[in-house]
Design an enzyme around this catalytic site. Structure first.
Site, PDB file in Angstrom:
ATOM      1  N   HIS A 146      -7.297  -4.990  10.218  1.00 14.37           N
ATOM      2  CA  HIS A 146      -7.031  -4.765   8.793  1.00 14.37           C
ATOM      3  C   HIS A 146      -5.727  -5.435   8.346  1.00 14.37           C
ATOM      4  O   HIS A 146      -4.818  -5.649   9.146  1.00 14.37           O
ATOM      5  CB  HIS A 146      -7.071  -3.271   8.430  1.00 14.37           C
ATOM      6  CG  HIS A 146      -5.909  -2.444   8.874  1.00 14.37           C
ATOM      7  ND1 HIS A 146      -6.031  -1.133   9.272  1.00 14.37           N
ATOM      8  CD2 HIS A 146      -4.574  -2.718   8.960  1.00 14.37           C
ATOM      9  CE1 HIS A 146      -4.848  -0.668   9.577  1.00 14.37           C
ATOM     10  NE2 HIS A 146      -3.945  -1.597   9.399  1.00 14.37           N
ATOM     11  N   GLU A 169      -9.740  -2.158   5.332  1.00 16.03           N
ATOM     12  CA  GLU A 169     -10.392  -1.884   6.602  1.00 16.03           C
ATOM     13  C   GLU A 169     -11.601  -2.806   6.771  1.00 16.03           C
ATOM     14  O   GLU A 169     -12.074  -3.396   5.794  1.00 16.03           O
ATOM     15  CB  GLU A 169     -10.856  -0.412   6.619  1.00 16.03           C
ATOM     16  CG  GLU A 169      -9.731   0.598   6.437  1.00 16.03           C
ATOM     17  CD  GLU A 169      -8.886   0.809   7.687  1.00 16.03           C
ATOM     18  OE1 GLU A 169      -8.934  -0.036   8.617  1.00 16.03           O
ATOM     19  OE2 GLU A 169      -8.166   1.814   7.746  1.00 16.03           O
ATOM     20  N   ASN A 180      -7.639  -3.060  14.378  1.00 18.39           N
ATOM     21  CA  ASN A 180      -9.023  -3.363  13.973  1.00 18.39           C
ATOM     22  C   ASN A 180      -9.100  -4.566  13.030  1.00 18.39           C
ATOM     23  O   ASN A 180     -10.131  -4.826  12.432  1.00 18.39           O
ATOM     24  CB  ASN A 180      -9.665  -2.128  13.323  1.00 18.39           C
ATOM     25  CG  ASN A 180      -8.976  -1.718  12.026  1.00 18.39           C
ATOM     26  OD1 ASN A 180      -8.035  -2.379  11.570  1.00 18.39           O
ATOM     27  ND2 ASN A 180      -9.416  -0.638  11.417  1.00 18.39           N
ATOM     28  N   ASP A 239       0.806  -1.216   0.000  1.00 19.05           N
ATOM     29  CA  ASP A 239       0.000   0.000   0.000  1.00 19.05           C
ATOM     30  C   ASP A 239       0.843   1.272   0.000  1.00 19.05           C
ATOM     31  O   ASP A 239       2.075   1.234   0.177  1.00 19.05           O
ATOM     32  CB  ASP A 239      -0.965  -0.004   1.202  1.00 19.05           C
ATOM     33  CG  ASP A 239      -0.320  -0.529   2.485  1.00 19.05           C
ATOM     34  OD1 ASP A 239       0.922  -0.505   2.588  1.00 19.05           O
ATOM     35  OD2 ASP A 239      -1.062  -0.951   3.377  1.00 19.05           O
TER      36      ASP A 239
HETATM   37  C1  F6R Z   1       1.478  -1.560   6.160  1.00 16.67           C
HETATM   38  C2  F6R Z   1       0.143  -2.133   6.238  1.00 16.67           C
HETATM   39  C3  F6R Z   1      -0.644  -2.199   7.497  1.00 16.67           C
HETATM   40  C4  F6R Z   1       0.195  -2.507   8.734  1.00 16.67           C
HETATM   41  C5  F6R Z   1      -0.686  -2.505   9.987  1.00 16.67           C
HETATM   42  C6  F6R Z   1       0.145  -2.708  11.240  1.00 16.67           C
HETATM   43  O1  F6R Z   1       1.991  -1.623   4.851  1.00 16.67           O
HETATM   44  O2  F6R Z   1      -0.337  -2.549   5.235  1.00 16.67           O
HETATM   45  O3  F6R Z   1      -1.670  -3.148   7.368  1.00 16.67           O
HETATM   46  O4  F6R Z   1       0.793  -3.759   8.577  1.00 16.67           O
HETATM   47  O5  F6R Z   1      -1.361  -1.291  10.085  1.00 16.67           O
HETATM   48  O6  F6R Z   1       0.982  -1.616  11.408  1.00 16.67           O
HETATM   49  P1  F6R Z   1       2.134  -1.603  12.516  1.00 16.67           P
HETATM   50  O7  F6R Z   1       3.084  -2.661  12.118  1.00 16.67           O
HETATM   51  O8  F6R Z   1       2.751  -0.233  12.419  1.00 16.67           O
HETATM   52  O9  F6R Z   1       1.466  -1.871  13.813  1.00 16.67           O
END
Ligand code: F6R
Length: 240
Positions: free
Chosen positions: A137, A142, A135, A67
């Site tokens: 994701h 989401e 959450n 992303d």
């Molecule tokens: C990042 C991504 C997100 C993160 C998730 C956890 O490229 O796609 O899904 O993996 O938000 O983020 P952290 O590791 O910062 O807790």
């Protein structure tokens, strides 16, 4: 789903890196699916150390990232393109023309999603690295995202904007949209390694592993993938 519970973040990072390095050793032309965020930074650090100490080469490796924020230029220090260069690519012998992310500053975002889906049709990850949001994701898919989604524009939820605001000067500076691989793209990877650390993720991990498979907890879809390894520390595993 194979589950490896580690003492702490460092051990989690080491184990996850070992899995990825093994993939590259077995196939020097491997395609890696990559994530940003706090969770994989240690994994990437271990991959860099291994490259420097043991010479594992990324010369013929290609990468696709999950992303990118809409509106942040690739040189903005909070863009995911910048994150990947600083936390991984700049330290490896990878050919950076073989590294791919969605472009958050594309004029026509729908067209950019089509372009990225075209890349993903050709570059199917041998291993996809994932983190999980509190959450549930994965990528920026989401809760409520259809399980058959492909790369799309996402309106970030308040909870994700709040989680990610720690990296920005203020919550108002966090972009409100992102481009993300869809759940269907993620599920096409040949194997998946998810890294999760900390008690604040324990509820999401519990739902992912033992809960119902539902778009309301996007990571629950991973129960349907045949080759997922969850590498998580004790805190993240505390409700399993
Ligand atoms: C990042 C991504 C997100 C993160 C998730 C956890 O490229 O796609 O899904 O993996 O938000 O983020 P952290 O590791 O910062 O807790």
């Amino acid at each position: 789903m194979k589950i490896i519970v580690t003492e702490n973040y460092d051990e989690m990072s080491k184990k996850a890196a070992e899995i990825i390095i093994d993939v590259i050793k077995n196939n020097p032309n491997a395609v890696l699916g990559l994530a940003t965020g706090s969770s994989p930074i240690g994994t990437y650090r271990n991959m860099i150390n291994d490259h420097k100490e043991n010479g594992t080469s990324y010369k013929n490796v290609s990468t696709v990232n999950l992303d990118e924020y809409v509106s942040l230029d690739k040189d903005h220090d909070q863009s995911y393109a910048y994150f990947m260069r600083k936390n991984l690519f700049d330290e490896l012998d990878i050919d950076q023309t073989n590294t791919h992310l969605p472009c958050g500053t594309a004029k026509d975002l729908a067209k950019e999603c089509d372009r990225y889906n075209g890349i993903l049709a050709k570059l199917v990850p041998d291993v996809q690295v994932l983190g999980i949001g509190s959450n549930g994701h994965i990528g920026f898919n989401e809760p409520g995202t259809p399980l058959d989604s492909v790369t799309h524009v996402v309106d970030l939820t308040e909870s994700t904007i709040k989680d990610n605001s720690r990296l920005f000067a203020s919550v108002d500076e966090v972009p409100k949209q992102a481009l993300s691989m869809g759940i269907k793209n993620i599920m096409q990877a040949k194997s998946i390694v998810m890294v999760v650390s900390g008690k604040n993720k324990a509820e999401a991990v519990k739902g992912m592993v033992n809960g119902e498979i539902t778009p309301e907890l996007p990571a629950s879809v991973l129960q349907l993938h045949p080759f997922v390894t969850l590498v998580c520390d004790k805190g993240a595993a505390s409700l399993l």
